[in-house]
Design a protein around this motif. Structure first.
Motif, PDB file in Angstrom:
ATOM      1  N   THR A   3       6.070  -3.629 -16.334  1.00 39.12           N
ATOM      2  CA  THR A   3       6.655  -3.515 -15.003  1.00 39.12           C
ATOM      3  C   THR A   3       7.427  -2.216 -14.809  1.00 39.12           C
ATOM      4  OG1 THR A   3       8.588  -4.748 -15.740  1.00 39.12           O
ATOM      5  CG2 THR A   3       6.821  -5.998 -14.688  1.00 39.12           C
ATOM      6  N   ILE A   4       7.723  -1.514 -15.910  1.00 45.49           N
ATOM      7  CA  ILE A   4       8.404  -0.215 -15.763  1.00 45.49           C
ATOM      8  C   ILE A   4       7.522   0.763 -15.002  1.00 45.49           C
ATOM      9  CG2 ILE A   4       9.300   1.772 -17.056  1.00 45.49           C
ATOM     10  CD1 ILE A   4      10.118  -0.132 -19.262  1.00 45.49           C
ATOM     11  N   ILE A   5       6.183   0.606 -15.212  1.00 49.11           N
ATOM     12  CA  ILE A   5       5.275   1.537 -14.527  1.00 49.11           C
ATOM     13  C   ILE A   5       4.601   0.888 -13.311  1.00 49.11           C
ATOM     14  CG2 ILE A   5       4.822   2.854 -16.619  1.00 49.11           C
ATOM     15  CD1 ILE A   5       2.139   1.367 -16.821  1.00 49.11           C
ATOM     16  N   LEU A   6       5.070  -0.326 -12.941  1.00 46.15           N
ATOM     17  CA  LEU A   6       4.474  -1.008 -11.791  1.00 46.15           C
ATOM     18  C   LEU A   6       4.620  -0.168 -10.530  1.00 46.15           C
ATOM     19  CD1 LEU A   6       3.161  -3.440 -10.437  1.00 46.15           C
ATOM     20  CD2 LEU A   6       5.418  -4.502 -10.254  1.00 46.15           C
ATOM     21  N   ALA A   7       5.810   0.442 -10.351  1.00 43.70           N
ATOM     22  CA  ALA A   7       6.027   1.250  -9.146  1.00 43.70           C
ATOM     23  C   ALA A   7       5.068   2.429  -9.106  1.00 43.70           C
ATOM     24  CB  ALA A   7       7.476   1.725  -9.086  1.00 43.70           C
ATOM     25  N   ASP A   8       4.855   3.090 -10.259  1.00 43.82           N
ATOM     26  CA  ASP A   8       3.917   4.217 -10.288  1.00 43.82           C
ATOM     27  C   ASP A   8       2.487   3.758  -9.966  1.00 43.82           C
ATOM     28  OD1 ASP A   8       5.986   5.882 -10.980  1.00 43.82           O
ATOM     29  OD2 ASP A   8       5.600   5.745 -13.144  1.00 43.82           O
ATOM     30  N   TRP A   9       2.102   2.572 -10.528  1.00 42.32           N
ATOM     31  CA  TRP A   9       0.748   2.041 -10.306  1.00 42.32           C
ATOM     32  C   TRP A   9       0.531   1.721  -8.833  1.00 42.32           C
ATOM     33  CZ3 TRP A   9      -1.364  -2.727  -8.793  1.00 42.32           C
ATOM     34  CH2 TRP A   9      -2.713  -2.923  -9.108  1.00 42.32           C
ATOM     35  N   LEU A  10       1.534   1.096  -8.213  1.00 43.65           N
ATOM     36  CA  LEU A  10       1.421   0.755  -6.793  1.00 43.65           C
ATOM     37  C   LEU A  10       1.443   2.011  -5.919  1.00 43.65           C
ATOM     38  CD1 LEU A  10       3.788  -2.356  -6.589  1.00 43.65           C
ATOM     39  CD2 LEU A  10       1.318  -2.354  -6.224  1.00 43.65           C
ATOM     40  N   SER A  11       2.313   2.926  -6.253  1.00 43.34           N
ATOM     41  CA  SER A  11       2.459   4.142  -5.453  1.00 43.34           C
ATOM     42  C   SER A  11       1.164   4.938  -5.402  1.00 43.34           C
ATOM     43  CB  SER A  11       3.602   5.000  -6.020  1.00 43.34           C
ATOM     44  OG  SER A  11       3.800   6.144  -5.220  1.00 43.34           O
ATOM     45  N   ALA A  12       0.426   4.938  -6.528  1.00 46.93           N
ATOM     46  CA  ALA A  12      -0.826   5.692  -6.577  1.00 46.93           C
ATOM     47  C   ALA A  12      -1.920   5.048  -5.733  1.00 46.93           C
ATOM     48  CB  ALA A  12      -1.297   5.806  -8.027  1.00 46.93           C
ATOM     49  N   ARG A  13      -1.743   3.775  -5.385  1.00 45.48           N
ATOM     50  CA  ARG A  13      -2.792   3.056  -4.665  1.00 45.48           C
ATOM     51  C   ARG A  13      -2.449   2.740  -3.222  1.00 45.48           C
ATOM     52  NH1 ARG A  13      -3.068   2.534  -9.817  1.00 45.48           N
ATOM     53  NH2 ARG A  13      -5.065   2.123 -10.897  1.00 45.48           N
ATOM     54  N   LEU A  14      -1.198   2.838  -2.850  1.00 49.76           N
ATOM     55  CA  LEU A  14      -0.798   2.587  -1.465  1.00 49.76           C
ATOM     56  C   LEU A  14      -1.179   3.772  -0.586  1.00 49.76           C
ATOM     57  CD1 LEU A  14       2.765   1.024  -1.939  1.00 49.76           C
ATOM     58  CD2 LEU A  14       0.681  -0.167  -1.226  1.00 49.76           C
ATOM     59  N   ASP A  15      -1.815   3.476   0.535  1.00 47.78           N
ATOM     60  CA  ASP A  15      -2.206   4.514   1.493  1.00 47.78           C
ATOM     61  C   ASP A  15      -1.205   4.492   2.646  1.00 47.78           C
ATOM     62  OD1 ASP A  15      -3.312   6.278   3.250  1.00 47.78           O
ATOM     63  OD2 ASP A  15      -5.302   5.343   3.293  1.00 47.78           O
ATOM     64  N   ARG A  16      -0.289   5.452   2.632  1.00 43.41           N
ATOM     65  CA  ARG A  16       0.794   5.453   3.629  1.00 43.41           C
ATOM     66  C   ARG A  16       0.287   5.806   5.031  1.00 43.41           C
ATOM     67  NH1 ARG A  16       5.671   4.331   0.447  1.00 43.41           N
ATOM     68  NH2 ARG A  16       4.972   4.652  -1.700  1.00 43.41           N
ATOM     69  N   THR A  17      -0.943   6.349   5.117  1.00 44.63           N
ATOM     70  CA  THR A  17      -1.466   6.744   6.438  1.00 44.63           C
ATOM     71  C   THR A  17      -2.411   5.692   7.017  1.00 44.63           C
ATOM     72  OG1 THR A  17      -3.359   7.928   5.468  1.00 44.63           O
ATOM     73  CG2 THR A  17      -1.306   9.170   5.764  1.00 44.63           C
ATOM     74  N   ALA A  18      -2.689   4.644   6.258  1.00 48.54           N
ATOM     75  CA  ALA A  18      -3.663   3.645   6.706  1.00 48.54           C
ATOM     76  C   ALA A  18      -3.082   2.795   7.829  1.00 48.54           C
ATOM     77  CB  ALA A  18      -4.082   2.760   5.535  1.00 48.54           C
ATOM     78  N   ALA A  19      -3.990   2.232   8.630  1.00 45.74           N
ATOM     79  CA  ALA A  19      -3.567   1.341   9.708  1.00 45.74           C
ATOM     80  C   ALA A  19      -3.073   0.009   9.144  1.00 45.74           C
ATOM     81  CB  ALA A  19      -4.732   1.099  10.677  1.00 45.74           C
ATOM     82  N   GLU A  20      -3.585  -0.382   7.965  1.00 45.96           N
ATOM     83  CA  GLU A  20      -3.161  -1.632   7.348  1.00 45.96           C
ATOM     84  C   GLU A  20      -1.714  -1.511   6.878  1.00 45.96           C
ATOM     85  OE1 GLU A  20      -4.939  -4.877   4.176  1.00 45.96           O
ATOM     86  OE2 GLU A  20      -5.317  -2.742   3.841  1.00 45.96           O
ATOM     87  N   PRO A  21      -0.860  -2.485   7.205  1.00 48.18           N
ATOM     88  CA  PRO A  21       0.559  -2.408   6.833  1.00 48.18           C
ATOM     89  C   PRO A  21       0.747  -2.292   5.324  1.00 48.18           C
ATOM     90  CG  PRO A  21       0.153  -4.204   8.379  1.00 48.18           C
ATOM     91  CD  PRO A  21      -1.176  -3.712   7.945  1.00 48.18           C
ATOM     92  N   THR A  22       1.837  -1.617   4.936  1.00 51.49           N
ATOM     93  CA  THR A  22       2.173  -1.474   3.518  1.00 51.49           C
ATOM     94  C   THR A  22       2.345  -2.837   2.860  1.00 51.49           C
ATOM     95  OG1 THR A  22       3.284   0.631   3.966  1.00 51.49           O
ATOM     96  CG2 THR A  22       3.858  -0.483   1.902  1.00 51.49           C
ATOM     97  N   TYR A  23       2.944  -3.776   3.570  1.00 51.93           N
ATOM     98  CA  TYR A  23       3.141  -5.132   3.051  1.00 51.93           C
ATOM     99  C   TYR A  23       1.810  -5.737   2.634  1.00 51.93           C
ATOM    100  CZ  TYR A  23       2.982 -10.190   3.846  1.00 51.93           C
ATOM    101  OH  TYR A  23       2.715 -11.528   3.751  1.00 51.93           O
ATOM    102  N   ARG A  24       0.795  -5.635   3.504  1.00 53.64           N
ATOM    103  CA  ARG A  24      -0.503  -6.236   3.212  1.00 53.64           C
ATOM    104  C   ARG A  24      -1.185  -5.531   2.032  1.00 53.64           C
ATOM    105  NH1 ARG A  24      -2.736 -10.696   3.040  1.00 53.64           N
ATOM    106  NH2 ARG A  24      -1.619 -11.154   4.986  1.00 53.64           N
ATOM    107  N   GLN A  25      -1.125  -4.209   1.999  1.00 49.86           N
ATOM    108  CA  GLN A  25      -1.721  -3.470   0.880  1.00 49.86           C
ATOM    109  C   GLN A  25      -1.071  -3.864  -0.442  1.00 49.86           C
ATOM    110  OE1 GLN A  25      -2.475   0.808   1.378  1.00 49.86           O
ATOM    111  NE2 GLN A  25      -1.627   0.621   3.454  1.00 49.86           N
ATOM    112  N   MET A  26       0.251  -3.905  -0.444  1.00 50.18           N
ATOM    113  CA  MET A  26       0.991  -4.198  -1.672  1.00 50.18           C
ATOM    114  C   MET A  26       0.699  -5.625  -2.156  1.00 50.18           C
ATOM    115  SD  MET A  26       5.092  -3.798  -2.154  1.00 50.18           S
ATOM    116  CE  MET A  26       5.926  -4.399  -3.622  1.00 50.18           C
ATOM    117  N   LEU A  27       0.629  -6.567  -1.224  1.00 49.62           N
ATOM    118  CA  LEU A  27       0.341  -7.960  -1.573  1.00 49.62           C
ATOM    119  C   LEU A  27      -1.033  -8.078  -2.231  1.00 49.62           C
ATOM    120  CD1 LEU A  27       1.005 -11.001  -1.459  1.00 49.62           C
ATOM    121  CD2 LEU A  27      -0.019 -11.039   0.840  1.00 49.62           C
TER     122      LEU A  27
END
Length: 503
Positions: free
Chosen positions: A3-27
């Motif tokens: 979990t120490i690198i969970l934030a890095d793993w999620l950050s690399a995969r979240l698309d901040r410009t996408a129409a899909e909300p960050t909440y939905r992507q992260m879930l």
């Protein structure tokens, strides 16, 4: 995944410009990580505050994700202790059993389903030259229908937006009973009419309510493939009864063991087109009366008869209450309407009203109300009269095109009524191959052999529908089909002698 690198793993995969909300992507990312084992069972997740800071997002977003994961069983949360990944893997015993059973039997459909799919006759193309059984939907008075529909929607009653009462919209049943008494000599009251989505559903309902698995059912040989599929899928034992120029012709041997139901097309046999004689009608009705056989009369297109008035129904001769009359409005109006009707004997009215509501939860009341207005304003009668004239012209044009190419060498059958006729082919011709080659040339037809249960005794021919083909398109499209037919007949012709100059 630590979990120490969970934030890095999620950050690399979240698309901040996408129409899909960050909440939905992260879930979705965390659900997938848990299901694939990247986040192992028992792993403690970082606090919502820490993960929010590391990702640079609002803490409420992380809280919503954790709450949803908890609600769906992906994680377990304990106040004061933290949030841990749950063990979602199947128990060993269950997993081993499932794996063993999977290795024994591959995933497959039922035998009944296999037979249905193997014998399916539905075409991937439902429009164009020379698709049988299809009216010209381009000629449907859409503006009139739209006007009636708009008027009803403007003052839409809640009663028209709910499930249909048993049997359907009563004003429509009353309008249809008046129409059928005059046009088809059907003896009925409004309560005897059950509105369905078409002939298939009407027959399916009758079979479910009147037969048991394994019961015998008489069907004409040949008959409509769709009806055959409905009966076979219900587990009935089909008994093909041959037809001749007078219609259904059971032998004494056929009559030794009476069927539970008999399905017939007496006014225009499908697909060959003959009319059941009065003597045969009376004999069938008497047999049904004596042996308690239910007769289903499929009256699919008898409004379109050329050169004479439409024939009276078999149901109109029935005094014992053994005939169930079924019809469709799709061929009179447009197939996508998906509306049909059945006229049931008075003794079965309540049974069928409850049955249709219980099995199918009928609706389409608004469409039924529009159709009622369409009938009462006289539009149905005028539309059928106009189409009868137009289809009669197209029938003549197609017959003339056949005669121009083949003279009298290929017979035409069943052209006195309906939306199609049969072009007979010699017994050696492969009508299935002709159909496939015609489709490749852009022309739709159906092989007659598909309508027979016994292929060894099947006639060879092509079902040619003319109703949906514009007048100007009939001759050029038949020329394409004729080229295919001629190639199929050529091997049986006597070879022409080779000219000496080319020898």
């Amino acid at each position: 995944m630590d979990t120490i690198i969970l934030a890095d793993w999620l950050s690399a995969r979240l698309d901040r410009t996408a129409a899909e909300p960050t909440y939905r992507q992260m879930l979705e990312l965390m659900q997938q990580a848990i299901l694939t084992g990247q986040l192992a069972p028992g792993t403690k997740l970082p606090s919502s505050r820490t993960l929010a800071i590391d990702l640079g997002i609002a803490r409420n977003t992380v809280l919503h994700v954790y709450d949803q994961l908890t609600a769906e069983g992906y994680v377990n949360s304990t106040t004061g202790s933290g949030t841990y990944v749950a063990d979602t893997a199947p128990r060993d015993g269950v997993a081993k059993k499932a794996k063993t059973e999977e290795s024994k039997a591959p995933c497959t459909i039922s035998r009944r389903g296999e037979r249905l799919i193997a014998q399916a006759g539905v075409s991937p193309k439902q429009w164009g030259a020379f698709m049988p059984g299809v009216p010209d939907v381009a000629e449907f008075p859409a503006r009139t229908w739209s006007r009636l529909q708009a008027r009803l929607w403007k003052r839409a009653s809640p009663d028209l937006l709910t499930y249909a009462p048993g049997g359907g919209y009563r004003p429509l049943r009353r309008a249809l009973s008046d129409y059928l008494r005059v046009a088809r000599s059907v003896k009925c009251q409004p309560d005897q009419i059950i509105i369905t989505t078409g002939i298939h559903q009407s027959i399916d309902l009758a079979v479910r309510l009147l037969t048991d698995f394994g019961d015998r059912a008489w069907v004409e040989e040949p008959c409509y493939w769709g009806v055959r599929s409905v009966l076979q899928s219900s587990g009935l034992t089909l008994v093909p009864i041959p037809v001749d120029e007078e219609g259904l012709n059971p032998t004494p041997r056929d009559m030794v063991e009476a069927p539970r139901i008999a399905l017939v097309t007496p006014s225009h046999q499908y697909p060959l087109g003959m009319v059941m004689s009065l003597a045969r009608r009376r004999a069938l009705l008497e047999f049904a009366r004596q042996h308690k056989v239910w007769i289903i009369e499929d009256d699919y297109d008898s409004e379109f008869r050329y050169g004479s008035r439409p024939l009276s129904s078999l149901q109109g001769l029935d005094d014992a209450g053994q005939v169930i009359y079924v019809g469709s409005l799709g061929k009179m109006l447009y197939p996508g309407l998906r509306m049909g009707y059945m006229v049931v004997p008075e003794a079965l009215v309540e049974t069928f009203r409850l049955g249709v509501a219980e099995l199918y939860r009928e609706g389409q009341l608004m469409q039924q109300a529009v159709l009622t207005e369409f009938i009462l304003d006289g539009h149905l009668t005028s539309h059928v009269r106009r189409m009868r004239g137009l289809y009669g012209e197209r029938r003549e044009l197609l017959i003339n095109a056949i005669r121009a190419r083949f003279g009298d060498t290929l017979a035409v059958r069943g052209d006195e009524a309906g939306l199609h006729f049969v072009l007979e082919l010699p017994h050696f011709a492969d009508d299935r191959a002709v159909t496939a080659d015609a489709l490749a040339a852009g022309v739709v037809t159906r092989p007659l052999i598909h309508y027979f249960m016994n292929h060894d005794k099947a006639l060879r021919g092509l079902m040619l529908g003319y109703a949906c083909v514009p007048n100007a398109d009939i001759a050029p499209n038949f020329d394409k089909l004729a080229d295919v037919i001629e190639r199929a007949l050529t091997p049986m012709h006597t070879p022409m002698p080779t000219p000496l100059a080319q020898a």
